[in-house]
Motif scaffolding. Sequence first.
Motif, PDB file in Angstrom:
ATOM      1  N   ASN A   1       0.744  -1.350  -0.086  1.00 58.79           N
ATOM      2  CA  ASN A   1       0.055  -0.252  -0.037  1.00 58.79           C
ATOM      3  C   ASN A   1       0.750   1.355  -0.213  1.00 58.79           C
ATOM      4  OD1 ASN A   1      -2.738   0.662   0.042  1.00 58.79           O
ATOM      5  ND2 ASN A   1      -2.767   1.453   2.013  1.00 58.79           N
ATOM      6  N   SER A   2       2.212   0.922  -0.024  1.00 58.38           N
ATOM      7  CA  SER A   2       2.842   2.401   0.125  1.00 58.38           C
ATOM      8  C   SER A   2       4.133   2.698  -0.922  1.00 58.38           C
ATOM      9  CB  SER A   2       3.572   2.302   1.657  1.00 58.38           C
ATOM     10  OG  SER A   2       4.667   1.295   1.677  1.00 58.38           O
ATOM     11  N   GLU A   3       4.284   1.695  -1.721  1.00 57.81           N
ATOM     12  CA  GLU A   3       5.241   1.609  -2.580  1.00 57.81           C
ATOM     13  C   GLU A   3       4.343   1.326  -4.006  1.00 57.81           C
ATOM     14  OE1 GLU A   3       9.033   0.343   0.039  1.00 57.81           O
ATOM     15  OE2 GLU A   3       8.393  -1.059  -1.738  1.00 57.81           O
ATOM     16  N   GLY A   4       5.197   0.761  -5.045  1.00 58.27           N
ATOM     17  CA  GLY A   4       4.626   0.347  -6.088  1.00 58.27           C
ATOM     18  C   GLY A   4       4.510   1.501  -7.221  1.00 58.27           C
ATOM     19  N   LEU A   5       3.664   1.491  -8.126  1.00 56.25           N
ATOM     20  CA  LEU A   5       3.407   2.600  -9.138  1.00 56.25           C
ATOM     21  C   LEU A   5       2.796   3.769  -8.432  1.00 56.25           C
ATOM     22  CD1 LEU A   5       3.862   3.533 -12.017  1.00 56.25           C
ATOM     23  CD2 LEU A   5       1.520   2.323 -12.528  1.00 56.25           C
ATOM     24  N   TYR A   6       1.694   3.543  -7.571  1.00 57.98           N
ATOM     25  CA  TYR A   6       1.239   4.490  -6.891  1.00 57.98           C
ATOM     26  C   TYR A   6       1.869   5.667  -6.217  1.00 57.98           C
ATOM     27  CZ  TYR A   6      -3.332   2.375  -8.180  1.00 57.98           C
ATOM     28  OH  TYR A   6      -4.271   1.953  -9.148  1.00 57.98           O
ATOM     29  N   ALA A   7       3.240   5.290  -5.953  1.00 53.75           N
ATOM     30  CA  ALA A   7       4.159   6.007  -5.098  1.00 53.75           C
ATOM     31  C   ALA A   7       4.685   7.213  -5.808  1.00 53.75           C
ATOM     32  CB  ALA A   7       5.423   5.238  -4.703  1.00 53.75           C
ATOM     33  N   ALA A   8       4.332   6.911  -6.997  1.00 50.53           N
ATOM     34  CA  ALA A   8       4.761   8.046  -8.059  1.00 50.53           C
ATOM     35  C   ALA A   8       3.944   9.241  -8.095  1.00 50.53           C
ATOM     36  CB  ALA A   8       5.106   7.794  -9.663  1.00 50.53           C
ATOM     37  N   ARG A   9       2.745   9.117  -7.592  1.00 50.63           N
ATOM     38  CA  ARG A   9       1.572  10.260  -7.330  1.00 50.63           C
ATOM     39  C   ARG A   9       2.336  11.615  -6.883  1.00 50.63           C
ATOM     40  NH1 ARG A   9      -2.362  12.991  -4.167  1.00 50.63           N
ATOM     41  NH2 ARG A   9      -4.130  13.453  -5.511  1.00 50.63           N
ATOM     42  N   GLY A  10       2.028  12.536  -7.828  1.00 51.57           N
ATOM     43  CA  GLY A  10       2.658  14.004  -7.560  1.00 51.57           C
ATOM     44  C   GLY A  10       4.066  14.019  -7.638  1.00 51.57           C
ATOM     45  N   ALA A  11       4.970  12.796  -8.122  1.00 53.21           N
ATOM     46  CA  ALA A  11       6.285  13.062  -8.305  1.00 53.21           C
ATOM     47  C   ALA A  11       6.661  12.555  -9.766  1.00 53.21           C
ATOM     48  CB  ALA A  11       6.862  11.997  -7.377  1.00 53.21           C
ATOM     49  N   GLY A  12       5.650  12.199 -10.540  1.00 49.85           N
ATOM     50  CA  GLY A  12       5.988  12.144 -11.930  1.00 49.85           C
ATOM     51  C   GLY A  12       6.154  13.384 -12.626  1.00 49.85           C
ATOM     52  N   ALA A  13       6.517  13.128 -14.065  1.00 52.56           N
ATOM     53  CA  ALA A  13       6.750  14.258 -14.860  1.00 52.56           C
ATOM     54  C   ALA A  13       6.003  14.461 -16.115  1.00 52.56           C
ATOM     55  CB  ALA A  13       8.274  14.138 -15.346  1.00 52.56           C
ATOM     56  N   GLN A  14       5.740  15.331 -16.652  1.00 52.56           N
ATOM     57  CA  GLN A  14       5.025  15.733 -17.850  1.00 52.56           C
ATOM     58  C   GLN A  14       5.925  16.811 -18.401  1.00 52.56           C
ATOM     59  OE1 GLN A  14       1.036  17.618 -19.101  1.00 52.56           O
ATOM     60  NE2 GLN A  14       0.534  15.481 -18.475  1.00 52.56           N
ATOM     61  N   LEU A  15       6.244  16.445 -19.759  1.00 50.28           N
ATOM     62  CA  LEU A  15       6.899  17.531 -20.400  1.00 50.28           C
ATOM     63  C   LEU A  15       6.378  18.004 -21.765  1.00 50.28           C
ATOM     64  CD1 LEU A  15      10.431  15.519 -20.414  1.00 50.28           C
ATOM     65  CD2 LEU A  15       9.686  17.315 -19.043  1.00 50.28           C
ATOM     66  N   ARG A  16       5.892  19.291 -21.549  1.00 46.10           N
ATOM     67  CA  ARG A  16       5.495  19.929 -22.700  1.00 46.10           C
ATOM     68  C   ARG A  16       4.166  19.480 -23.385  1.00 46.10           C
ATOM     69  NH1 ARG A  16      10.950  19.191 -23.601  1.00 46.10           N
ATOM     70  NH2 ARG A  16      10.445  17.762 -24.938  1.00 46.10           N
ATOM     71  N   GLY A  17       3.572  18.734 -22.519  1.00 53.04           N
ATOM     72  CA  GLY A  17       2.381  17.658 -23.089  1.00 53.04           C
ATOM     73  C   GLY A  17       2.760  16.770 -24.094  1.00 53.04           C
TER      74      GLY A  17
END
Length: 362
Positions: free
Chosen positions: A135-151
Amino acid sequence: MKDTYEIAVVPGDGIGPEVADAAVRVLRGAFGNDCPLRFCDHPAGAELYRQTGESFPQATFRACAQADAVLHGAAGIPGVVHPDGTEAGLDFTLRLRFELDLYANIRPIRLYPGIRSPLADVKAGEIDYIILRENSEGLYAARGAGAQLRGEMAVDTLVQTRKGVERIVRKAFELARASNGAPADGVRRVTCVDKANVLRSYAFFRSIFDEVAADYPDIEAEHGLIDAMAMYLVTRPGHYNVIVTENMFGDILSDLAAATIGGMGLAPSAEVGERQGLFQAAHGSAPDIAGKGIANPYGTVLSAASMLEWLAANHDDDRLARAASRIREAVSAAIEAGLISRDLGGDSGSALITQGLCERLR
């Protein structure tokens, strides 16, 4: 053992206040005049965000962190989102998971007498297993920390740590050891679900699973790939006892599994760490039926029973364990007697179901 346990109740959005109120009434009914639980409501959610611009006040976070347990109704309203596009309200559960280290998401899957499974020829008692979701790691740990570049490109990172995987796997084996085994053969087994044949992060998860499994020679250990498991939970659900998996895979599988027992309305959830616990049904806020008196309270009531069991184990309090058992018995008896909500194919409203549970407890 404590004289009084502080329960932070966060009703939330949509049907959340209705099902949370039903669960509190049932909890009180389980103890009568000698209830060792003290309930205090706290605001959070999408409706609060719409009104105030804040979805999870710091005061509510502090109350949840200091309480003996947190009981939550539901969160989220379609279209009510933060500036980054994420749903307001969902940050309540996500923040508690990560900041309070609620690493184990325990989702029991059980087919009750009186509920018809959409799976042909499957009867009550033939589906009874646990999906244990890290419940504390995995893919959901990236929430708010991922990156989006120029759409043009977006990246989220899947995180697995040795500590995180080892403790969730060990929890799975302990749950299996305390269980009655799989319905089909009575074997106590833990199934590791991953995508180890393709991704290194899941191969890492599997390797740690195998290391921990060696410490539990009395429990059968096996592997399953996520795509195959989506089939096996439909074709042979009785084979499973405890399933352990990464965060996102567990989220997906638990929804599929809930469908096999009648729907999300019968799917409780316990999210626990070493010292804190969050308890809520697995369903959403269903704002389209809020206030109509037809919300299904069973999932939240069963989550409240899980809360009592967890508190009983942490504080060596048999009063709470007995009350949890009585609540589960009352739920089973009520469903078998025909107190079935609309989402499960019946016509009983929230008030009638809650009253029926309280009468059985009385």
